[in-house]
Design a protein around this motif. Structure first.
Motif, short mmCIF file in Angstrom:
data_model
loop_
_atom_site.label_atom_id
_atom_site.label_comp_id
_atom_site.label_asym_id
_atom_site.label_seq_id
_atom_site.Cartn_x
_atom_site.Cartn_y
_atom_site.Cartn_z
N PRO A 187 -36.20 39.62 -3.31
CA PRO A 187 -35.46 38.61 -4.07
C PRO A 187 -35.90 37.22 -3.61
N PHE A 188 -36.00 36.29 -4.54
CA PHE A 188 -36.50 34.97 -4.15
C PHE A 188 -35.57 34.29 -3.16
N SER A 189 -34.29 34.59 -3.23
CA SER A 189 -33.35 34.02 -2.26
C SER A 189 -33.70 34.48 -0.84
N ARG A 190 -34.18 35.73 -0.70
CA ARG A 190 -34.61 36.22 0.61
C ARG A 190 -35.89 35.51 1.06
N GLU A 247 -36.72 32.53 0.29
CA GLU A 247 -36.31 31.19 0.72
C GLU A 247 -35.76 31.21 2.14
N GLU A 248 -34.99 32.25 2.48
CA GLU A 248 -34.46 32.38 3.84
C GLU A 248 -35.59 32.59 4.85
N ASN A 286 -41.95 28.99 -8.72
CA ASN A 286 -40.85 28.57 -7.85
C ASN A 286 -41.28 28.21 -6.44
N LYS A 328 -39.96 25.34 -4.18
CA LYS A 328 -38.61 25.42 -3.62
C LYS A 328 -38.62 25.90 -2.17
N LEU A 329 -39.78 26.36 -1.70
CA LEU A 329 -39.85 26.91 -0.35
C LEU A 329 -40.03 25.82 0.71
#
Length: 314
Positions: free
Chosen positions: A205-208, A210-211, A245, A248-249
């Protein structure tokens, strides 16, 4: 757009100086292919002969063939044994952990999908498999089972030993394979005190992501293992979403895997490779990681010069 980074992989020290002089930004060395003693000897030599940063690639959760695996060619339609020596069939050396993930009907790819097997039957300490796509088996090459079976949350003992033996060198950085959690990166940074590049080698997942990026110094988008995991359509869909995306990182993102694969055997890149290289630069990728092109290819210097020519701001 800023300087475009070129990380060049090497598997021996012979070409080290010429690769440095050709314009590479950093060197990558895969620790999975050597013993700890051999790695220490290499780094001692590196300290005296190269001024570039050195990424030591750590295995992390990546599955690999044994380093004792002999080089051999397998052909489509041939049956092989995974996990033990056989007097009747040729054997591919894998560890018991890998065997525990296999089941009949499962497909296993080796070296970014260049070789593909299908598991036929499981026994106590081995698996029988059919070769679907043949090729040359080499020691310590990566294996892929889809979906990837391991979510590792801490460093392996071997990776920890490598870090403890090499963190004293100021030029050393680390590239961690198959990262799935920021906790792996945090542990590695705390243990090493060095910069860490997190390798994205499975769909997350992109949220992961990002983390993971928030805990990392760089992100490497590794198409070889991603392609073996996701297949053709899955890879391009994930790449399209990721590249749309990546800004965003907020960390440098490098493209890895078959960047100029044609140049492994030829002194020039294909037109599509050249155009794609410029396109990934414009999309915001901060550089590339060259793998087979410089580690095993016949034209490593020409490859680096090609990247410089295509990505130059001039």
């Amino acid at each position: 757009m800023g300087e475009f980074s070129i990380v060049a992989t090497i598997n021996e020290r012979r070409l080290l100086k010429s690769i440095e002089m050709s314009g590479a930004s950093a060197i990558r060395f895969n620790s999975s292919h050597v013993s700890l003693e051999e790695l220490q000897k290499f780094i001692s030599y590196y300290e005296d002969n190269c001024a570039l940063p050195l990424y030591i690639d750590l295995q992390g959760a990546k599955l690999r063939l044994s380093r004792s695996q002999p080089i051999m060619e397998v052909k489509a339609g041939e049956q092989v044994v995974l996990g033990c020596r056989s007097s009747q069939l040729r054997s591919i050396a894998v560890d018991p952990r890998t065997l525990s993930y296999l089941s009949p009907g499962m497909r296993v790819s080796i070296e970014d999908g260049r070789i593909e097997l299908q598991v036929l039957k499981l026994e106590a300490d081995f698996a029988r498999a059919m070769v679907l796509r043949g090729g040359v088996i080499r020691p310590a090459k990566g294996m892929n089972i889809s979906p990837h079976p391991i979510n590792q949350i801490e460093l392996s003992s071997r990776d920890s030993d490598i870090v403890l033996a090499t963190r004293k060198y100021g030029f050393v950085r680390y590239a961690l394979s198959f990262v799935s959690s920021p906790s792996e990166v945090i542990e590695l940074k705390e243990l090493s005190g060095r910069e860490v590049a997190s390798k994205i080698e499975r769909e997350l997942p992109f949220s992961r992501i990002e983390e993971i990026s928030a805990s990392s110094d760089e992100i490497w988008f590794c198409r070889g293992d991603l392609g073996a995991q996701l297949g053709a359509r899955g890879l391009v869909d994930f790449y399209a979403f990721f590249s749309d995306n990546l800004r965003k990182l907020y960390k440098p993102v490098l493209m890895a895997g078959e960047v100029l694969e044609h140049m492994v055997d030829a002194p020039f890149a294909t037109r599509s490779e050249l155009c794609h290289l410029k396109d990934i630069q414009r999309r915001g990728f901060a550089g590339v990681v060259l793998s087979n092109e410089t580690a095993y290819g016949s034209f490593p210097i020409e490859t680096i010069k090609t990247v410089l020519e295509v990505t130059s701001d001039e």
